[in-house]
Design a protein around this motif. Structure first.
Motif, PDB file in Angstrom:
ATOM      1  N   SER A 259      27.924   5.219 -24.483  1.00 35.70           N
ATOM      2  CA  SER A 259      28.703   6.203 -25.245  1.00 35.70           C
ATOM      3  C   SER A 259      28.286   6.182 -26.711  1.00 35.70           C
ATOM      4  CB  SER A 259      30.190   5.904 -25.116  1.00 35.70           C
ATOM      5  OG  SER A 259      30.477   4.603 -25.622  1.00 35.70           O
ATOM      6  N   ASP A 261      29.652   7.071 -30.888  1.00 35.20           N
ATOM      7  CA  ASP A 261      30.784   7.292 -31.787  1.00 35.20           C
ATOM      8  C   ASP A 261      30.414   8.309 -32.860  1.00 35.20           C
ATOM      9  OD1 ASP A 261      29.001   5.858 -33.277  1.00 35.20           O
ATOM     10  OD2 ASP A 261      30.376   4.240 -33.820  1.00 35.20           O
ATOM     11  N   THR A 265      30.269  16.823 -30.015  1.00 32.03           N
ATOM     12  CA  THR A 265      30.786  17.347 -28.751  1.00 32.03           C
ATOM     13  C   THR A 265      29.709  18.214 -28.103  1.00 32.03           C
ATOM     14  OG1 THR A 265      31.743  19.293 -29.839  1.00 32.03           O
ATOM     15  CG2 THR A 265      33.174  17.348 -29.552  1.00 32.03           C
ATOM     16  N   TYR A 267      27.515  19.155 -24.140  1.00 29.50           N
ATOM     17  CA  TYR A 267      26.995  18.580 -22.901  1.00 29.50           C
ATOM     18  C   TYR A 267      25.515  18.928 -22.781  1.00 29.50           C
ATOM     19  CZ  TYR A 267      26.444  17.412 -17.961  1.00 29.50           C
ATOM     20  OH  TYR A 267      26.023  16.854 -16.767  1.00 29.50           O
ATOM     21  N   TYR A 291      24.942  14.287 -20.094  1.00 30.76           N
ATOM     22  CA  TYR A 291      25.580  13.490 -21.145  1.00 30.76           C
ATOM     23  C   TYR A 291      26.520  14.347 -21.985  1.00 30.76           C
ATOM     24  CZ  TYR A 291      25.861   9.855 -24.787  1.00 30.76           C
ATOM     25  OH  TYR A 291      26.284   8.882 -25.656  1.00 30.76           O
ATOM     26  N   ASN A 292      27.747  13.796 -22.209  1.00 30.66           N
ATOM     27  CA  ASN A 292      28.734  14.478 -23.050  1.00 30.66           C
ATOM     28  C   ASN A 292      29.274  13.572 -24.146  1.00 30.66           C
ATOM     29  OD1 ASN A 292      30.286  12.695 -21.626  1.00 30.66           O
ATOM     30  ND2 ASN A 292      31.720  14.223 -20.778  1.00 30.66           N
ATOM     31  N   ASP A 294      30.164  10.373 -23.612  1.00 26.04           N
ATOM     32  CA  ASP A 294      30.719   9.208 -22.930  1.00 26.04           C
ATOM     33  C   ASP A 294      29.633   8.546 -22.093  1.00 26.04           C
ATOM     34  OD1 ASP A 294      33.264   9.702 -23.951  1.00 26.04           O
ATOM     35  OD2 ASP A 294      33.785  11.015 -22.265  1.00 26.04           O
ATOM     36  N   GLN A 295      29.880   7.286 -21.700  1.00 25.17           N
ATOM     37  CA  GLN A 295      28.880   6.590 -20.897  1.00 25.17           C
ATOM     38  C   GLN A 295      28.665   7.306 -19.557  1.00 25.17           C
ATOM     39  OE1 GLN A 295      31.833   5.401 -21.731  1.00 25.17           O
ATOM     40  NE2 GLN A 295      32.893   4.487 -19.968  1.00 25.17           N
ATOM     41  N   LYS A 296      27.407   7.419 -19.167  1.00 29.66           N
ATOM     42  CA  LYS A 296      27.039   8.086 -17.924  1.00 29.66           C
ATOM     43  C   LYS A 296      25.973   7.265 -17.212  1.00 29.66           C
ATOM     44  CE  LYS A 296      29.695  11.645 -18.609  1.00 29.66           C
ATOM     45  NZ  LYS A 296      30.886  11.886 -17.756  1.00 29.66           N
TER      46      LYS A 296
END
Length: 427
Positions: A259, A261, A265, A267, A291-292, A294-296
């Protein structure tokens, strides 16, 4: 005095060699990731517009060439009547170029009579992010393939898949070509692929990841084995890892993108692409991870054990798992990630599993070119454990494994230089 000054120069040269160069750092002076580190000593060769003028590629040789925005370029292979031959073509577009979804590189092998021996292509995919991709061609001696068995000249043609597609720019691409041969087997083997193998979806290998910096090209791929390995990757960057996989072993891999910080925002489709290539740099399988912020994570599909008989399979994915040796995991982070989430770097974890005990392979009637490319040696396994390519200088291996930074190496070098200089003055 000249002898002592020469010693000083050697010391400073060794210290400089310990520092990562442009290829090792996978970057340029401007901070933009370098797209590819070509093999040291790669011979320059010009692709011909006609097969009649095609320059020869010698098995075991690595070459650097280029591909124009439109049209084919051709090269020649002079082959016997018994060996399998493979040519890998790595296409390297500029990071500033644009590509369509289906654009990529296409490799065709034909004999002197115009019979097609093989066709393969690899595309950039939905992310439309230019990066090094590889396709391969082959001349295969097989009971089920009556064509392309004669000795003589064979021609390798390389072209863009979609040079005029929407979003594709007509740039010239760099090429790296590797020609290799695989000897025939001393005894006749199976003529069909194994029908039964463990096709269950493998579970990602758990555990804390160890840091392991990826290479910037196939030749400089960082050796890794079974385990969890973490690296930092930037948008537009491609990292290469070499995994020794022996006869009878299965490889599986999961890629995780951590992820951010950054506060961004959005995708990105197929933001992280993980591709698996065989020892001849033939494409086996890949997975794209969206990927957005957050962890994927995403995993390669289940793959069969490495088996000489896999070459008789109807599916290209199984057929490509036809020989032992270093298999390559190639990770690319789409440059589009930077538009939403900044330049990073982003933490990436590869969870690699190599299951099954090594088995005896086929008895080859001769040597491959390059030698040992279809074997897994003790040196390969040691290199995977240490993260340093087999054959590297012992001192450099100590630096890599011991974690001595470039700054420390420079301080040690300067200290030695001071001692030598003082002795030179007082002599």
């Amino acid at each position: 005095m000249p002898v002592r000054l020469g010693a000083v120069a050697m010391i400073l040269g060794a210290v400089a060699a310990a520092a990562p160069g442009p290829a090792a750092a996978a970057g340029t002076a401007s901070g933009t990731p370098s797209p590819y580190a070509f093999a040291d000593g790669a011979q320059s060769v010009e692709g011909a517009s006609s097969t009649g003028n095609a320059a020869p590629l010698k098995p075991g040789g690595t070459y650097k060439s280029s591909l124009p925005g439109s049209g084919k370029v051709s090269y020649r292979l002079d082959l016997d009547a018994v060996s399998n031959a493979y040519v890998s073509v790595t296409a390297v577009p500029s990071p500033d170029s644009t590509v369509s979804v289906i654009d990529g590189v296409k490799v065709t092998v034909q004999d002197a009579e115009g019979n097609t021996c093989s066709v393969d292509n690899t595309s950039f995919g939905a992310a439309r992010s230019p990066h090094p991709i590889a396709a391969w061609g082959m001349r295969e001696i097989s009971p089920g393939k009556p064509l392309c068995r004669k000795p003589g000249a064979y021609y390798v043609s390389v072209e863009r898949v979609d040079p005029d597609g929407e979003g594709s720019s007509p740039d010239t691409w760099d090429l790296e070509l590797l020609a290799m041969t695989e000897p025939h087997t001393a005894k006749a083997g199976p003529t069909s692929a194994p029908e039964v193998w463990n096709s269950a979806t493998p579970q990602p290998l758990p555990g804390q990841a160890e840091r392991r910096k990826g290479g910037a090209g196939f030749t400089g791929a960082t050796p890794i084995g079974q385990g969890a390995w973490q690296d930092d990757i930037r948008p537009g960057q491609t990292l290469f890892y070499a995994v020794p996989v022996d006869w009878g072993q299965q490889i599986s891999a999961t890629a995780e993108l951590g992820s951010t910080d950054s506060g961004g925002t959005g995708y990105t489709t197929d933001a992280l692409d993980l591709a698996l290539y065989n020892p001849a740099r033939g494409d086996i399988a890949d997975v794209g991870v969206g990927y957005n912020g957050d962890q994927k994570a995403g995993s390669l599909p289940p793959l069969p054990p490495v088996d000489h008989a896999n070459r008789h399979a109807a599916t290209a994915q199984v057929s490509a798992l036809r020989f032992a040796g270093s298999h390559y995991l190639v990770a690319h982070l789409s440059k589009g990630v930077a538009d939403s989430f900044g330049d990073g770097p982003f933490p990436m974890t590869l969870r690699v599993r190599v299951s099954g005990q090594p088995q005896g392979g086929p008895e080859y009637a001769g040597e491959s070119e390059p030698k040992g490319v279809f074997d897994v040696s003790d040196q390969d396994l040691e290199a995977a454990a240490e993260g340093v390519a087999a054959g590297d200088d012992t001192a450099m291996r100590a630096l890599a494994v011991g974690g001595i930074g470039t700054g420390s190496a420079l301080l040690v070098g300067l200290g030695v230089w001071t001692v030598v200089a003082r002795r030179a003055i007082t002599a």
